[in-house]
Design a protein around this motif. Structure first.
Motif, PDB file in Angstrom:
ATOM      1  N   PHE A 221      32.159 -47.229-114.357  1.00 19.17           N
ATOM      2  CA  PHE A 221      31.946 -47.874-115.658  1.00 19.17           C
ATOM      3  C   PHE A 221      32.243 -46.893-116.799  1.00 19.17           C
ATOM      4  O   PHE A 221      32.922 -47.231-117.768  1.00 19.17           O
ATOM      5  CB  PHE A 221      30.509 -48.393-115.769  1.00 19.17           C
ATOM      6  CG  PHE A 221      30.172 -48.944-117.121  1.00 19.17           C
ATOM      7  CD1 PHE A 221      30.631 -50.188-117.509  1.00 19.17           C
ATOM      8  CD2 PHE A 221      29.413 -48.205-118.011  1.00 19.17           C
ATOM      9  CE1 PHE A 221      30.333 -50.693-118.764  1.00 19.17           C
ATOM     10  CE2 PHE A 221      29.109 -48.703-119.268  1.00 19.17           C
ATOM     11  CZ  PHE A 221      29.574 -49.955-119.644  1.00 19.17           C
ATOM     12  N   GLN A 222      31.752 -45.670-116.683  1.00 18.24           N
ATOM     13  CA  GLN A 222      31.988 -44.666-117.719  1.00 18.24           C
ATOM     14  C   GLN A 222      33.469 -44.310-117.820  1.00 18.24           C
ATOM     15  O   GLN A 222      34.006 -44.156-118.920  1.00 18.24           O
ATOM     16  CB  GLN A 222      31.151 -43.420-117.449  1.00 18.24           C
ATOM     17  CG  GLN A 222      29.674 -43.632-117.652  1.00 18.24           C
ATOM     18  CD  GLN A 222      28.841 -42.431-117.230  1.00 18.24           C
ATOM     19  OE1 GLN A 222      29.303 -41.544-116.531  1.00 18.24           O
ATOM     20  NE2 GLN A 222      27.592 -42.425-117.658  1.00 18.24           N
ATOM     21  N   ALA A 223      34.138 -44.190-116.679  1.00 14.42           N
ATOM     22  CA  ALA A 223      35.563 -43.860-116.687  1.00 14.42           C
ATOM     23  C   ALA A 223      36.385 -44.992-117.297  1.00 14.42           C
ATOM     24  O   ALA A 223      37.313 -44.744-118.076  1.00 14.42           O
ATOM     25  CB  ALA A 223      36.034 -43.561-115.267  1.00 14.42           C
ATOM     26  N   GLU A 224      36.037 -46.234-116.977  1.00 12.88           N
ATOM     27  CA  GLU A 224      36.744 -47.370-117.570  1.00 12.88           C
ATOM     28  C   GLU A 224      36.477 -47.465-119.065  1.00 12.88           C
ATOM     29  O   GLU A 224      37.378 -47.787-119.840  1.00 12.88           O
ATOM     30  CB  GLU A 224      36.348 -48.667-116.868  1.00 12.88           C
ATOM     31  CG  GLU A 224      36.937 -48.816-115.490  1.00 12.88           C
ATOM     32  CD  GLU A 224      36.480 -50.065-114.763  1.00 12.88           C
ATOM     33  OE1 GLU A 224      35.411 -50.617-115.121  1.00 12.88           O
ATOM     34  OE2 GLU A 224      37.185 -50.487-113.829  1.00 12.88           O
ATOM     35  N   SER A 225      35.268 -47.166-119.478  1.00 15.94           N
ATOM     36  CA  SER A 225      34.946 -47.181-120.910  1.00 15.94           C
ATOM     37  C   SER A 225      35.737 -46.115-121.654  1.00 15.94           C
ATOM     38  O   SER A 225      36.254 -46.361-122.749  1.00 15.94           O
ATOM     39  CB  SER A 225      33.451 -46.950-121.122  1.00 15.94           C
ATOM     40  OG  SER A 225      32.713 -47.998-120.574  1.00 15.94           O
ATOM     41  N   ALA A 226      35.852 -44.944-121.067  1.00 16.38           N
ATOM     42  CA  ALA A 226      36.620 -43.874-121.686  1.00 16.38           C
ATOM     43  C   ALA A 226      38.101 -44.244-121.749  1.00 16.38           C
ATOM     44  O   ALA A 226      38.789 -43.949-122.728  1.00 16.38           O
ATOM     45  CB  ALA A 226      36.432 -42.558-120.915  1.00 16.38           C
ATOM     46  N   LEU A 227      38.585 -44.897-120.705  1.00 19.65           N
ATOM     47  CA  LEU A 227      39.980 -45.312-120.660  1.00 19.65           C
ATOM     48  C   LEU A 227      40.259 -46.362-121.718  1.00 19.65           C
ATOM     49  O   LEU A 227      41.255 -46.292-122.427  1.00 19.65           O
ATOM     50  CB  LEU A 227      40.318 -45.853-119.270  1.00 19.65           C
ATOM     51  CG  LEU A 227      41.759 -46.259-119.021  1.00 19.65           C
ATOM     52  CD1 LEU A 227      42.681 -45.058-119.140  1.00 19.65           C
ATOM     53  CD2 LEU A 227      41.902 -46.873-117.640  1.00 19.65           C
ATOM     54  N   ILE A 228      39.366 -47.317-121.868  1.00 16.84           N
ATOM     55  CA  ILE A 228      39.531 -48.366-122.887  1.00 16.84           C
ATOM     56  C   ILE A 228      39.487 -47.748-124.280  1.00 16.84           C
ATOM     57  O   ILE A 228      40.276 -48.070-125.145  1.00 16.84           O
ATOM     58  CB  ILE A 228      38.462 -49.454-122.727  1.00 16.84           C
ATOM     59  CG1 ILE A 228      38.734 -50.255-121.469  1.00 16.84           C
ATOM     60  CG2 ILE A 228      38.418 -50.373-123.945  1.00 16.84           C
ATOM     61  CD1 ILE A 228      37.606 -51.188-121.071  1.00 16.84           C
ATOM     62  N   GLY A 229      38.568 -46.802-124.480  1.00 18.88           N
ATOM     63  CA  GLY A 229      38.455 -46.145-125.784  1.00 18.88           C
ATOM     64  C   GLY A 229      39.668 -45.315-126.134  1.00 18.88           C
ATOM     65  O   GLY A 229      40.037 -45.186-127.304  1.00 18.88           O
ATOM     66  N   SER A 230      40.345 -44.741-125.146  1.00 13.07           N
ATOM     67  CA  SER A 230      41.494 -43.890-125.445  1.00 13.07           C
ATOM     68  C   SER A 230      42.779 -44.675-125.579  1.00 13.07           C
ATOM     69  O   SER A 230      43.748 -44.171-126.127  1.00 13.07           O
ATOM     70  CB  SER A 230      41.655 -42.822-124.364  1.00 13.07           C
ATOM     71  OG  SER A 230      41.894 -43.424-123.110  1.00 13.07           O
ATOM     72  N   GLU A 231      42.821 -45.913-125.098  1.00 13.23           N
ATOM     73  CA  GLU A 231      44.026 -46.722-125.221  1.00 13.23           C
ATOM     74  C   GLU A 231      44.127 -47.392-126.585  1.00 13.23           C
ATOM     75  O   GLU A 231      45.168 -47.880-126.956  1.00 13.23           O
ATOM     76  CB  GLU A 231      44.068 -47.794-124.131  1.00 13.23           C
ATOM     77  CG  GLU A 231      44.394 -47.250-122.764  1.00 13.23           C
ATOM     78  CD  GLU A 231      44.428 -48.327-121.708  1.00 13.23           C
ATOM     79  OE1 GLU A 231      43.897 -49.437-121.948  1.00 13.23           O
ATOM     80  OE2 GLU A 231      44.977 -48.064-120.636  1.00 13.23           O
ATOM     81  N   VAL A 232      43.045 -47.451-127.313  1.00 13.96           N
ATOM     82  CA  VAL A 232      43.025 -48.152-128.609  1.00 13.96           C
ATOM     83  C   VAL A 232      43.821 -47.441-129.630  1.00 13.96           C
ATOM     84  O   VAL A 232      44.410 -46.594-129.734  1.00 13.96           O
ATOM     85  CB  VAL A 232      41.582 -48.325-129.111  1.00 13.96           C
ATOM     86  CG1 VAL A 232      41.572 -48.888-130.503  1.00 13.96           C
ATOM     87  CG2 VAL A 232      40.821 -49.207-128.181  1.00 13.96           C
TER      88      VAL A 232
END
Length: 130
Positions: A119-130
């Motif tokens: 969950f944390q890794a996916e959240s970080a990934l979503i935050g960095s793609e923006v």
């Protein structure tokens, strides 16, 4: 005495400020959208970091699958030990039952921690793609 903050220098630096620091962000002040592009570029994540985050998410998903299999096996073993009606009163059965419970609980805990990491890794990934 030396003046460390001369007024003319501060006013000349104001034109290079990011949009958050600017007083007005109207399109008439920035017709080409350069300030917005510069602000996005300074907040952009390098491609190597983005690829590493995607690789970590993929690795965590694979690890979760393995942990789910391990948890299923541990729960099956626990059910088998609990269902052994013939030896319920012996100390050996009690020890087997305790070990099977501990193994099932450890597998469940490891799975839970891996899911939180995903969950944390996916959240970080979503935050960095923006």
């Amino acid at each position: 005495m030396i003046d460390l903050n001369p007024a003319p220098r501060l006013s000349s630096l104001a034109e290079f400020a990011l949009p958050e620091a600017a007083q007005s962000d109207s399109p008439t002040n920035d017709p080409f959208g350069l300030r917005t592009a510069i602000a996005r570029a300074t907040r952009a994540v390098p491609d190597g970091v983005l690829e590493a985050q995607k690789k970590r998410v993929k690795m965590l998903r694979k690890q979760i699958e393995q942990l789910q299999q391990r948890a299923r096996k541990a729960n099956d073993r626990l059910a088998m030990v609990q269902g052994a009606a013939r030896h319920r009163s012996t100390d050996a059965h009690t020890q087997l039952l305790s070990a099977a419970r501990a193994q099932a609980q450890a597998a469940s805990s490891a799975l839970s921690m891996a899911q939180v990491a995903l969950f944390q890794a996916e959240s970080a990934l979503i935050g960095s793609e923006v």
